[in-house]
Write a protein that holds these residues in place. Structure first.
Motif, PDB file in Angstrom:
ATOM      1  N   PRO A  93      -6.882   4.134  -0.052  1.00  0.00           N
ATOM      2  CA  PRO A  93      -7.583   3.296   0.941  1.00  0.00           C
ATOM      3  C   PRO A  93      -8.900   2.717   0.447  1.00  0.00           C
ATOM      4  CG  PRO A  93      -6.733   5.290   1.967  1.00  0.00           C
ATOM      5  CD  PRO A  93      -6.530   5.450   0.481  1.00  0.00           C
ATOM      6  N   TYR A  94      -9.589   3.427  -0.472  1.00  0.00           N
ATOM      7  CA  TYR A  94     -10.864   2.893  -0.951  1.00  0.00           C
ATOM      8  C   TYR A  94     -10.673   1.678  -1.872  1.00  0.00           C
ATOM      9  CZ  TYR A  94     -10.222   5.146  -5.526  1.00  0.00           C
ATOM     10  OH  TYR A  94      -9.762   5.523  -6.764  1.00  0.00           O
ATOM     11  N   LEU A  95      -9.426   1.490  -2.373  1.00  0.00           N
ATOM     12  CA  LEU A  95      -9.114   0.299  -3.168  1.00  0.00           C
ATOM     13  C   LEU A  95      -8.529  -0.808  -2.296  1.00  0.00           C
ATOM     14  CD1 LEU A  95      -7.524   1.908  -6.364  1.00  0.00           C
ATOM     15  CD2 LEU A  95      -9.793   0.873  -6.140  1.00  0.00           C
ATOM     16  N   THR A  97       0.826  -1.217   0.000  1.00  0.00           N
ATOM     17  CA  THR A  97       0.000   0.000   0.000  1.00  0.00           C
ATOM     18  C   THR A  97       0.858   1.266   0.000  1.00  0.00           C
ATOM     19  OG1 THR A  97      -0.135  -0.009   2.438  1.00  0.00           O
ATOM     20  CG2 THR A  97      -1.868  -1.160   1.211  1.00  0.00           C
ATOM     21  N   VAL A  98       2.061   1.182   0.610  1.00  0.00           N
ATOM     22  CA  VAL A  98       2.952   2.350   0.665  1.00  0.00           C
ATOM     23  C   VAL A  98       3.720   2.518  -0.646  1.00  0.00           C
ATOM     24  CG1 VAL A  98       4.969   3.345   1.808  1.00  0.00           C
ATOM     25  CG2 VAL A  98       3.181   2.255   3.174  1.00  0.00           C
ATOM     26  N   VAL A  99       4.329   1.432  -1.118  1.00  0.00           N
ATOM     27  CA  VAL A  99       5.178   1.493  -2.313  1.00  0.00           C
ATOM     28  C   VAL A  99       4.377   1.893  -3.539  1.00  0.00           C
ATOM     29  CG1 VAL A  99       6.610   0.131  -3.884  1.00  0.00           C
ATOM     30  CG2 VAL A  99       6.886  -0.114  -1.415  1.00  0.00           C
ATOM     31  N   PHE A 100       3.201   1.321  -3.686  1.00  0.00           N
ATOM     32  CA  PHE A 100       2.394   1.589  -4.878  1.00  0.00           C
ATOM     33  C   PHE A 100       1.370   2.701  -4.673  1.00  0.00           C
ATOM     34  CE2 PHE A 100       3.734  -2.889  -5.201  1.00  0.00           C
ATOM     35  CZ  PHE A 100       4.408  -2.842  -6.414  1.00  0.00           C
ATOM     36  N   SER A 101       1.407   3.331  -3.501  1.00  0.00           N
ATOM     37  CA  SER A 101       0.505   4.455  -3.189  1.00  0.00           C
ATOM     38  C   SER A 101      -0.955   4.114  -3.491  1.00  0.00           C
ATOM     39  CB  SER A 101       0.933   5.707  -3.987  1.00  0.00           C
ATOM     40  OG  SER A 101       2.261   6.063  -3.669  1.00  0.00           O
ATOM     41  N   ILE A 102      -1.387   2.971  -2.989  1.00  0.00           N
ATOM     42  CA  ILE A 102      -2.750   2.511  -3.240  1.00  0.00           C
ATOM     43  C   ILE A 102      -3.727   3.284  -2.362  1.00  0.00           C
ATOM     44  CG2 ILE A 102      -4.289   0.504  -3.214  1.00  0.00           C
ATOM     45  CD1 ILE A 102      -1.829  -1.257  -3.563  1.00  0.00           C
ATOM     46  N   GLY A 132      -2.959  -0.512   9.079  1.00  0.00           N
ATOM     47  CA  GLY A 132      -3.226   0.546  10.051  1.00  0.00           C
ATOM     48  C   GLY A 132      -4.629   1.111   9.911  1.00  0.00           C
ATOM     49  N   ASP A 133      -5.074   1.305   8.667  1.00  0.00           N
ATOM     50  CA  ASP A 133      -6.441   1.804   8.432  1.00  0.00           C
ATOM     51  C   ASP A 133      -7.481   0.820   8.981  1.00  0.00           C
ATOM     52  OD1 ASP A 133      -5.469   4.035   7.085  1.00  0.00           O
ATOM     53  OD2 ASP A 133      -5.455   2.992   5.160  1.00  0.00           O
ATOM     54  N   VAL A 134      -7.206  -0.465   8.804  1.00  0.00           N
ATOM     55  CA  VAL A 134      -8.143  -1.491   9.277  1.00  0.00           C
ATOM     56  C   VAL A 134      -8.221  -1.480  10.802  1.00  0.00           C
ATOM     57  CG1 VAL A 134      -8.573  -3.974   9.398  1.00  0.00           C
ATOM     58  CG2 VAL A 134      -7.806  -2.948   7.245  1.00  0.00           C
ATOM     59  N   VAL A 135      -7.085  -1.334  11.462  1.00  0.00           N
ATOM     60  CA  VAL A 135      -7.065  -1.285  12.924  1.00  0.00           C
ATOM     61  C   VAL A 135      -7.827  -0.060  13.434  1.00  0.00           C
ATOM     62  CG1 VAL A 135      -5.580  -1.026  14.957  1.00  0.00           C
ATOM     63  CG2 VAL A 135      -4.930  -2.601  13.132  1.00  0.00           C
ATOM     64  N   VAL A 136      -7.598   1.076  12.790  1.00  0.00           N
ATOM     65  CA  VAL A 136      -8.302   2.299  13.185  1.00  0.00           C
ATOM     66  C   VAL A 136      -9.811   2.122  13.013  1.00  0.00           C
ATOM     67  CG1 VAL A 136      -8.709   4.717  12.570  1.00  0.00           C
ATOM     68  CG2 VAL A 136      -6.370   3.839  12.716  1.00  0.00           C
ATOM     69  N   LYS A 137     -10.227   1.525  11.903  1.00  0.00           N
ATOM     70  CA  LYS A 137     -11.652   1.295  11.662  1.00  0.00           C
ATOM     71  C   LYS A 137     -12.257   0.390  12.725  1.00  0.00           C
ATOM     72  CE  LYS A 137     -13.977   2.390   8.741  1.00  0.00           C
ATOM     73  NZ  LYS A 137     -15.011   3.457   8.618  1.00  0.00           N
ATOM     74  N   ALA A 147     -21.891  -2.171  -0.340  1.00  0.00           N
ATOM     75  CA  ALA A 147     -22.930  -1.319  -0.910  1.00  0.00           C
ATOM     76  C   ALA A 147     -22.653   0.159  -0.667  1.00  0.00           C
ATOM     77  CB  ALA A 147     -24.287  -1.700  -0.326  1.00  0.00           C
ATOM     78  N   SER A 148     -21.975   0.465   0.457  1.00  0.00           N
ATOM     79  CA  SER A 148     -21.679   1.861   0.785  1.00  0.00           C
ATOM     80  C   SER A 148     -20.248   2.252   0.423  1.00  0.00           C
ATOM     81  CB  SER A 148     -21.904   2.106   2.282  1.00  0.00           C
ATOM     82  OG  SER A 148     -21.059   1.261   3.049  1.00  0.00           O
ATOM     83  N   ALA A 149     -19.519   1.352  -0.269  1.00  0.00           N
ATOM     84  CA  ALA A 149     -18.132   1.596  -0.698  1.00  0.00           C
ATOM     85  C   ALA A 149     -17.193   1.857   0.464  1.00  0.00           C
ATOM     86  CB  ALA A 149     -18.082   2.753  -1.694  1.00  0.00           C
ATOM     87  N   ASP A 150     -17.494   1.264   1.617  1.00  0.00           N
ATOM     88  CA  ASP A 150     -16.619   1.394   2.791  1.00  0.00           C
ATOM     89  C   ASP A 150     -15.664   0.196   2.809  1.00  0.00           C
ATOM     90  OD1 ASP A 150     -15.393   1.866   5.190  1.00  0.00           O
ATOM     91  OD2 ASP A 150     -17.240   2.189   6.321  1.00  0.00           O
ATOM     92  N   THR A 151     -14.632   0.271   1.983  1.00  0.00           N
ATOM     93  CA  THR A 151     -13.702  -0.847   1.825  1.00  0.00           C
ATOM     94  C   THR A 151     -12.975  -1.173   3.119  1.00  0.00           C
ATOM     95  OG1 THR A 151     -13.353  -0.082  -0.440  1.00  0.00           O
ATOM     96  CG2 THR A 151     -11.846  -1.760   0.387  1.00  0.00           C
TER      97      THR A 151
END
Length: 264
Positions: A45-47, A38-43, A52-57, A224-228
């Motif tokens: 978050p919605y993709l 996710t860092v190297v390819f600058s992906i 870290g994003d998952v833990v925060v969620k 359905a709400s695009a909350d990946t």
């Protein structure tokens, strides 16, 4: 003529500490690769959200996610237990009768070959939106591997051991429970371990089709709400649940069948 060379045993293969550390190292490496990608390819978050994003969620709504995890866990365990209660006796019966084996096996193959996604809407129509459609779906996912592994395990008893038991005037019940069932237990547990992973998949399939709670329902709603990120949080919890259930069976096998581990 030389005998078969035994595999070299090391600390990594024999140590209980290594049995705990190595899976943790493997999971940590997988998470590291995920984060690095996710860092190297600058992906975005919605993709693909980062770990870290998952833990925060998760910490944004831990109570809700844990409740949904409890729902999926209960459905999984109930369906898996029901598959054992029904599947093992059926396997034992068909092993005792060649006629029943030829009669039942085609039916088992037919049921197993039906796509479970196609059955899920029918279960909702027949049983409503409660817990039973999910439990039955888990049962259908687990049933075949449990029956097959139990039946094959019972058939794998060496003929010379059976003859030895009979030469000692052992009854059919003694031959069955003291020899055949004991000899089959490692293979039966192999079927259990295959089935428990399928059980988690079965609960999610059922929750996709007709549910108002459970991790499968969370994944469907987040899609359905695009909350990946929420979907990945639910998927992560499902993965953790599957790992815990699998290793619980491994631990139970080690406790109940220490003699099987010593012969490997």
């Amino acid at each position: 003529m030389t005998g078969r060379t035994m595999p070299k045993r090391t600390w990594l293969t024999d140590s209980p500490v290594a049995a705990v550390i190595l899976p943790i190292v493997g999971l940590a490496a997988a998470i590291g690769l995920w984060w690095g990608a996710t860092v190297v390819f600058s992906i975005e978050p919605y993709l693909l959200p980062s770990p870290g994003d998952v833990v925060v969620k998760f910490f944004e709504q831990p109570g809700s996610l844990l409740r949904e995890t409890g729902t999926s866990l209960l459905e999984t365990v109930e369906g898996f237990g029901l598959a054992i209660v029904i599947g093992v006796p059926i396997a034992l019966v068909i092993v005792r009768s060649a006629v029943l084996e030829r009669l039942v096996y085609p039916l088992l193959l037919m049921v197993n070959s039906i796509p479970k996604v196609a059955i899920a809407p029918l279960l909702v129509i027949w049983m409503g939106f409660g817990q039973w459609p999910k439990v039955v779906m888990v049962l259908l996912m687990c049933f075949f591997p449990i029956v097959i592994s139990t039946a094959q395990g019972m058939k794998s008893t060496p003929a010379e051991l059976v003859e030895l038991m009979r030469s000692l005037n052992a009854g059919r019940a003694q031959e069955f429970f003291k020899l055949r069932l004991r000899y089959a237990m490692p293979q039966i547990f192999t079927g259990f371990k295959v089935a428990i992973s399928l059980a988690v998949i079965g609960s999610v399939i059922a929750e996709f089709v007709g549910a108002t709670k459970g991790l499968g329902y969370v994944i469907q709603q987040s899609g359905a709400s695009a909350d990946t990120t929420l979907a990945f949080a639910a998927i992560t919890l499902l993965s953790i649940m599957s790992i815990v259930l699998f290793y619980a069976l491994v631990l139970l096998e080690h406790v109940l069948l220490p003699w099987a581990r010593e012969t490997r």
